[in-house]
Write an enzyme that holds these catalytic residues in place. Structure first.
Site, PDB file in Angstrom:
ATOM      1  N   HIS A 263       0.509  -1.854   0.218  1.00 36.10           N
ATOM      2  CA  HIS A 263       0.006   0.098   0.018  1.00 36.10           C
ATOM      3  C   HIS A 263       0.728   1.346  -0.321  1.00 36.10           C
ATOM      4  CE1 HIS A 263      -3.646  -2.215  -0.571  1.00 36.10           C
ATOM      5  NE2 HIS A 263      -3.395  -2.878   0.715  1.00 36.10           N
ATOM      6  N   HIS A 316       6.757 -15.569   5.126  1.00 39.08           N
ATOM      7  CA  HIS A 316       7.015 -13.780   5.543  1.00 39.08           C
ATOM      8  C   HIS A 316       5.519 -13.163   6.431  1.00 39.08           C
ATOM      9  CE1 HIS A 316       8.070  -9.926   7.269  1.00 39.08           C
ATOM     10  NE2 HIS A 316       9.191 -10.499   7.177  1.00 39.08           N
ATOM     11  N   GLU A 347       5.827 -14.448  10.698  1.00 39.79           N
ATOM     12  CA  GLU A 347       4.812 -13.324  11.459  1.00 39.79           C
ATOM     13  C   GLU A 347       3.518 -13.910  10.938  1.00 39.79           C
ATOM     14  OE1 GLU A 347       5.605  -9.398  10.846  1.00 39.79           O
ATOM     15  OE2 GLU A 347       7.777  -9.542  10.889  1.00 39.79           O
ATOM     16  N   HIS A 376      15.706 -14.307   7.105  1.00 40.65           N
ATOM     17  CA  HIS A 376      14.572 -15.530   7.974  1.00 40.65           C
ATOM     18  C   HIS A 376      14.913 -16.816   7.198  1.00 40.65           C
ATOM     19  CE1 HIS A 376      11.894 -12.585   9.622  1.00 40.65           C
ATOM     20  NE2 HIS A 376      11.738 -11.554   8.579  1.00 40.65           N
TER      21      HIS A 376
END
Ligand SMILES: Cc1cc2nc3c(=O)[nH]c(=O)nc-3n(C[C@H](O)[C@H](O)[C@H](O)COP(=O)(O)O)c2cc1C
Length: 421
Positions: A263, A316, A347, A376
């Protein structure tokens, strides 16, 4: 050809010209006072008329003129001064200066009489005023009071008709395609191995559109501030495109889900709307058709699975839950394709713990469900610490194999992104 006549007129002088010009431009011509005029974008030729007040057109017309960009226009003006005076020339020049990148095809100036109130004020000015009433002024005003007359109306109408006719008959200029570029916007990574994924997507984009120069933008401020080699920000890249004369760009967004970062990209792109026509891609997880095609590409790059092996992808996700439903849809789509395919996120949901009892077989292949195998993948997935997924799976009795390549390195995934535009 669509013609518009727009004017301001306090005492009706300019309005007389406006009506005569509109009639000369034909029955389809739209005539409007500046305050109510339709948007200039819809017209091919715009005649703009005004009476002069304090050396300028009135405010409504000034505002309208500023909205006219890259238009063919004509200007008509009435004023108290002599039409061939330096003052008249200056007033016309000031008005023309309000137009942005317009081509003035015709101009017409004539005198226009004053209102009785203004005339009385002019006559009562003290003798030492620079505008004092004298014989020269009296003669000029006496002439102004006769205008616009029938001859003015006819000459203005003839000139505007001729200008419009010329424009109508002008051979159409071949439309020049806008200068276009392509941009890959990625989050960025401080891990050097990430570069392989980004390069693979860029190569696929170059292959798809070899004619478009390619730029890369890194959306993460943290990555840009830590890594000197990181690409510039998206705004930086878009600004450069505008400076270098680009009018359009394909913006390939290298994110999997439509979350916070996506966004941000959209709102930065929207800010450049007036200067750059941007075609912004949607992330694969944001709609079902995209998700299916994307998973097809992901699975095309996955080596065959042994019968006692399952695959756990690490996505992710978003700690605030904003992308939960997109990853949950991806997990259920994967499971529908093959029950040995699982997806959990670092997450948000779906998380690792509920997936653990679902795993079957002896071996688990851990695969990043991220474009790059960054921090990660190296630590949360494959690290030696007790909290890594690898350590936890091994503690639960599984053998593990960690794939340390980002999805972008899979040629089918790279092509998926490139083929979005
Ligand atoms: C308050 C006022 C200010 C004017 N200022 C100027 C001016 O700066 N220069 C000029 O040549 N005429 C000036 N005029 C004359 C007008 O430009 C002229 O009468 C014009 O035709 C008015 O057009 P309109 O009736 O379409 O509004 C002024 C008239 C008035 C009433």
């Amino acid at each position: 050809m669509k013609c518009l006549v727009v004017y301001t007129s306090r005492s009706g002088n300019t309005e007389k010209l406006a009506r005569a010009i509109a009639a000369a431009l034909g029955p389809e011509c739209v005539l409007a006072a500046a305050a109510d005029a339709p948007p200039p974008e819809n017209f091919d030729f715009i005649a703009l008329g005004f009476g002069v007040y304090g050396g300028w057109p009135d405010g409504d017309l000034r505002s309208y003129m500023k909205r006219c960009r890259r238009k063919n226009v004509g200007l008509f003006m009435t004023l108290g001064a002599w039409p061939d005076s330096e003052h008249a020339f200056l007033c016309m020049g000031r008005a023309e200066g309000l137009l942005e990148n317009c081509t003035t095809r015709v101009k017409f100036i004539c005198q226009g009489g004053y209102t009785p109130e203004h005339l009385a004020r002019m006559k009562s000015r003290p003798a030492d005023s620079p505008h004092a009433w004298d014989a020269g002024r009296e003669a000029r005003v006496a002439e102004a009071m006769k205008h616009p007359d029938e001859t003015d109306l006819r000459i203005a109408a003839d000139r505007f008709r001729a200008a419009a006719e010329k424009l109508r008959n002008a051979p159409p200029r071949p439309a020049k395609p806008p200068k276009r570029a392509q941009v890959l916007a990625v989050f960025g990574s401080t891990v050097p191995g990430a570069e392989a994924s980004y390069r693979a997507i860029e190569d696929a984009m170059r292959e798809r559109h070899p004619e478009l120069p390619l730029f890369r933008a890194c959306t993460s401020y943290a990555v840009r501030s830590k890594c000197a080699a990181a690409a510039p920000s998206l705004s930086g890249v878009l600004m450069r495109l505008v400076r270098e004369g680009y009018a359009a760009a394909n913006l390939v967004v290298g994110f999997l889900s439509a979350g916070e970062e996506y966004h941000k990209v959209r709102s930065e792109a929207a800010a450049f709307g007036p200067q750059l026509e941007l075609c912004v891609t949607r992330p694969p997880l944001s709609d079902r058709a995209g998700l299916r095609r994307f998973l097809g590409a992901v699975l095309a790059g996955l080596p065959e699975r042994a019968p006692d092996e399952c695959v756990l992808f690490m996505g992710h996700g978003h700690a605030g839950g904003r992308s939960d439903f997109q990853y949950m849809a991806a997990a259920s789509e994967l499971a529908g394709l093959d029950p040995a395919l699982h997806l959990a996120c670092v997450e948000g949901e779906p998380s690792f713990d509920p997936v653990l009892p679902e795993l079957r077989g002896k071996r688990v292949r851990l695969v990043p469900f991220m474009l790059v195998a960054g921090d990660h993948a190296l630590n949360d997935m494959a690290g030696d610490g007790p909290e890594s997924w690898k350590s936890r799976l091994e503690a639960a009795g599984y053998e593990t194999e960690c794939v340390l390549h980002g999805l972008g390195e899979n040629p089918a995934v790279a092509r998926y992104f490139a083929e979005l535009v």
